[in-house]
Write a protein that holds these residues in place. Structure first.
Motif, mmCIF file in Angstrom:
data_model
loop_
_atom_site.group_PDB
_atom_site.id
_atom_site.type_symbol
_atom_site.label_atom_id
_atom_site.label_comp_id
_atom_site.label_asym_id
_atom_site.label_seq_id
_atom_site.Cartn_x
_atom_site.Cartn_y
_atom_site.Cartn_z
ATOM 1 N N MET A 1 4.274 14.365 5.389
ATOM 2 C CA MET A 1 5.708 13.724 4.246
ATOM 3 C C MET A 1 6.008 15.169 3.364
ATOM 4 O O MET A 1 6.589 15.925 3.812
ATOM 5 C CB MET A 1 5.572 12.858 4.434
ATOM 6 C CG MET A 1 7.312 13.005 3.825
ATOM 7 S SD MET A 1 7.703 11.460 3.941
ATOM 8 C CE MET A 1 6.350 10.179 2.863
ATOM 9 N N VAL B 1 7.879 4.201 6.690
ATOM 10 C CA VAL B 1 7.150 4.697 6.801
ATOM 11 C C VAL B 1 6.401 4.390 8.178
ATOM 12 O O VAL B 1 6.438 5.432 8.791
ATOM 13 C CB VAL B 1 6.435 5.779 5.530
ATOM 14 C CG1 VAL B 1 5.545 6.253 5.438
ATOM 15 C CG2 VAL B 1 7.088 6.514 4.802
ATOM 16 N N PHE C 1 6.395 7.310 -3.765
ATOM 17 C CA PHE C 1 5.457 6.728 -2.436
ATOM 18 C C PHE C 1 4.155 6.482 -2.681
ATOM 19 O O PHE C 1 3.248 5.580 -1.399
ATOM 20 C CB PHE C 1 5.911 8.193 -1.439
ATOM 21 C CG PHE C 1 4.304 8.137 -0.215
ATOM 22 C CD1 PHE C 1 5.126 7.255 0.785
ATOM 23 C CD2 PHE C 1 3.059 9.178 0.036
ATOM 24 C CE1 PHE C 1 4.683 7.498 1.999
ATOM 25 C CE2 PHE C 1 2.890 8.456 0.715
ATOM 26 C CZ PHE C 1 3.560 8.162 2.695
#
Length: 789
Positions: free
Chosen positions: A306, A355, A29
């Motif tokens: 998240m 995302v 990420f």
């Protein structure tokens, strides 16, 4: 005996396991966010490491995971494009100092004042911008400088597709979305690996084994890593940039903090919860992390929902898990460079694009639509996409203020003469000084000696409107007229008694049981807080979320103190006195009629014994309307299950055969302690009365685990967690149990009885009805005349 929290030594295995799970999510990420902003890829790793170690150590939310956040992607990309990377690092440092200043001024709570529609619109606009930019990389091209340019450039990009990049991106998305749905025992084992890591790893392995030629991650030597320099550019532009990073980063971090607190409260008992978040301390931690991240050449840092959800779900119990995750990122940045260099950029772009799409939440859209704020939400999205984050938020605030003023000024005041000769004035909306001229004009049309019925259908009356109504009422009564005031604002009407209470007439408004509760709930909360000074506080009625004994879910609790017992007795006596004084005079005639004629309820309402469920409140019912049965877990034992469980069956038989009810409703609720106990029950535990009773909920557990039944859904989304899934499934299963009762089956066959499923979300104060023929719960809003809105 007071329950003690686990020692730090016992916390280490759980924190270590959770830190690894969060690290596996944060690594790809962070690289993806750096790619989306156009920053050096190692800047994402720096921000992740600093966010974990610094914000994790100094912040006020122990389980909140900070790092490069999606909400700051568009802001960072704009800064890099306009001022360059090194100036962007300096802006990050200055934003960190601004956050420290805001924390010292204790303004953290004020950041939560911004309308949720604006925040959701800002995040959705950022998500749209991210998705549009990354779509070009997914297709094998290069993103443009703005969202509009990316849209205009899509036709040319589609005409010049790069099949290799598109194939790797498609594989990444396929694994990302299918990974959580892997079936069987093997699937359950594989699902322990985060979906983001599995998707990127699969795409990387495929690209390497197939020998595909496409751009990959290129982490340059740390010796050439760029550090900040003095900002260069227009002063006003730099100030605006600093304020934007401060605003967006602070709001996203604080909202993530609140969301993490709610998640912890819903999933854990009081014995294994970390302390509640300190928002001002969290803002200090974020400020310190941004100062250090910017100084080391990292991206802006913010708390991320998240990664925080993954941390909580993985069983973290202290801030040590967050700090360890930052340490693993730091080690990976130095030791795993050869492996990271194999990752295709298309895989990271696909991950970040997903995302971005998920930031446009359908749940948020339904929420703002239900609260009639879709205009604010939509204009904020358009503003962010077309102008930028700061411009979009400013536009959203302006529209929200304009909409609030419009609603405040829009008041309908009508006058009609009923057949009985009563002059009915209906004021719908907020009564403010803006409505005073219309109110005076309508009131002066009533004959001086006439009978006036004033119906106030609004939630607010300011002093100017109160004085106008009060003066007219005195004058009207002086000339021989009569006045009756009813409605939701009758408690503030001029005919209130000195205590602020007013007679309310019509329907069941006169006996609403939550009205006195609103007056003493704050005192009850204060009493509970005082109890914690010397002992462990329990719920007011000594029960957990399901109405079950507290020890069943939370361990042993301390006995109530003599002072607490006196307060409890005093509350009971005060409640009885308030009923006799305020409510009994208004319901005495109705109850006398019911006593003469007997009860004739229209439905059997079977719900949980949870103390937070007030059936008359959530169904707007009064005496004689419902035949209510409450038990732990809103369970309906199957006929003949156990001879000791005949009370529910007897109530069903009496309601169906004797009272001839028209319908039966099974109502479950969120955070049910009985469902939590079912999920966490160990097979070898001793059999207690509570465990014997909860065996009637085992079919619900089996239904939830069965492949032959679809998972129950709520308002278009999957349940938030296993507890909510079981709460919903339990309602569906208990309806099946109802159909097995002979009297119910007979009435159903005759077509004279209906069954309904209902789910009440306590935290949202929202009721959901089960759609006929489906395991689908939907929220249905009704207007004042009962029609489906």
């Amino acid at each position: 005996m007071t329950a003690t929290s686990p020692t730090p030594t016992n916390n280490l295995p759980a924190d270590l396991s959770a830190s690894i799970a969060v690290f596996l999510i944060a690594l790809p990420f962070s690289l993806g966010i750096a790619l989306a902003t156009g920053a050096p890829l190692q800047a994402g790793l720096v921000a992740a490491a600093v966010g974990g170690i610094v914000a994790g150590r100094l912040g006020g939310a122990p389980l909140l995971v900070s790092g490069p956040a999606a909400g700051l992607t568009v802001v960072s990309a704009e800064l890099i494009r306009h001022y360059g990377w090194r100036t962007t690092c300096a802006v990050t440092v200055l934003a960190g100092f601004c956050q420290l200043g805001l924390a010292l001024l204790r303004t953290a709570r004020s950041a939560l004042v911004v309308s949720p529609a604006i925040v959701h619109g800002m995040l959705a606009g950022i998500g749209v911008t991210i998705a549009l930019a990354q779509l070009h990389i997914v297709l094998g091209g290069t993103p443009q400088s703005s969202a509009v340019a990316n849209v205009l450039g899509l036709p040319n990009q589609l005409a010049d597709l790069h099949p290799v990049a598109l194939g790797v991106s498609a594989l990444t998305l396929l694994v990302l979305f299918s990974w959580p749905r892997l079936p069987g025992r093997t699937g359950r084992a594989l699902r322990k690996v985060p979906a983001a890591l599995a998707a990127v790893a699969t795409a990387t392995a495929f690209a390497a084994l197939a020998g595909l030629s496409l751009p990959r991650v290129d982490l340059p030597s740390w010796r050439s890593h760029a550090l900040p320099e003095l900002p260069e550019g227009p002063v006003l532009g730099i100030i605006a940039a600093v304020l934007t990073v401060t605003l967006v980063g602070s709001v996203e971090s604080l909202l993530s903090t609140v969301a993490t607190d709610k998640l912890i409260a819903s999933e854990r008992g009081t014995g294994n919860r970390p302390p509640r978040a300190d928002l001002n301390r969290e803002l200090r931690g974020q400020g310190a992390a941004n100062i250090i991240s910017g100084a080391l050449g990292g991206l802006p840092v913010a708390g991320g929902a998240m990664r925080s959800v993954a941390n909580v779900k993985s069983g973290a119990v202290s801030r040590r898990s967050v700090m360890l995750h930052g340490l693993w990122v730091l080690l990976a940045a130095g030791l795993l460079v050869p492996a990271l260099d194999l990752i295709p950029l298309a895989a990271l772009a696909a991950l970040v694009m997903a995302v971005g799409v998920q930031m446009v939440s359908a749940t948020h859209l339904r929420t703002v639509t239900r609260h009639r704020e879709i205009v604010v939400y939509g204009t904020t999205i358009v503003g962010v996409v077309l102008g930028g984050v700061l411009e979009g938020v400013a536009i959203g605030i302006a529209v929200a203020v304009a909409l609030a003023l419009h609603r405040l000024a829009r008041t309908r005041i009508t006058l009609e003469q009923l057949e009985t000769g009563v002059h009915r004035v209906w004021a719908r909306g907020q009564l403010t000084f803006l409505a005073v001229p219309r109110l005076s004009r309508v009131l002066n049309q009533i004959p001086p000696d006439g009978h006036a019925l004033i119906e106030l259908d609004g939630s607010f009356m300011d002093h100017a409107a109160y004085e106008t109504l009060h003066d007219w009422q005195d004058a009207h009564r002086a000339h021989g007229g009569t006045v009756e005031v009813t409605g939701r604002r009758a408690d503030a009407a001029p005919d209130s008694d000195p205590d602020g209470r007013a007679p309310q007439r019509g329907g069941h408004q006169c006996c609403r049981p939550w009205t006195p509760w609103q007056n003493h709930c704050d005192h009850r909360a204060a009493d509970t807080r005082m109890d914690t000074a010397g002992t462990t506080a329990t719920a007011t009625d000594g029960s957990d979320a399901a109405g079950a004994p507290a020890s069943a879910a939370s361990g042993p609790a301390a006995a109530p103190t003599p002072a607490a017992r006196r307060r409890g007795a005093g509350q009971l006596a005060n409640g009885i006195s308030a009923f006799q004084r305020d409510t009994a005079p208004h319901v005495r005639d109705e109850l006398a009629r019911l006593a003469r004629e007997g009860q004739r309820p229209s439905q059997l309402f079977l719900t949980c014994a949870d103390s937070r469920l007030v059936t008359s409140m959530i169904t707007a019912s009064g005496p004689g309307d419902l035949f209510t049965v409450r038990n732990v877990g809103n369970l309906v034992p199957l006929p003949g299950a156990e001879s000791t469980d005949d009370s529910v069956a007897a109530a069903i038989e009496y309601a169906v055969d004797v009272l001839k009810v028209d319908s039966i409703t099974v109502c479950g609720h969120s955070g049910c302690g009985a469902m939590q106990a079912l999920l966490s029950a160990s097979p070898g535990a001793p059999m207690t009365p509570l465990r014997r009773w909860l065996r009637h909920g085992l079919p619900s557990l089996e239904r939830m685990a069965s492949r032959h039944h679809a998972w129950a859904r709520i308002s278009g989304r999957l349940p938030a967690d296993a507890v909510e899934q079981l709460c919903l499934t339990n309602v569906v299963q208990q309806l099946e149990h109802l159909r097995a009762h002979e009297s119910v089956a007979r009435r159903l066959a005759e077509g004279t009885l209906e069954l309904h499923g209902m789910y009440f979300h306590v935290g949202e104060a929202t009721a959901y009805l089960l759609s006929e023929g489906e395991d689908f719960f939907d929220c249905r809003v009704f207007d004042t005349v009962g029609q489906n809105a």
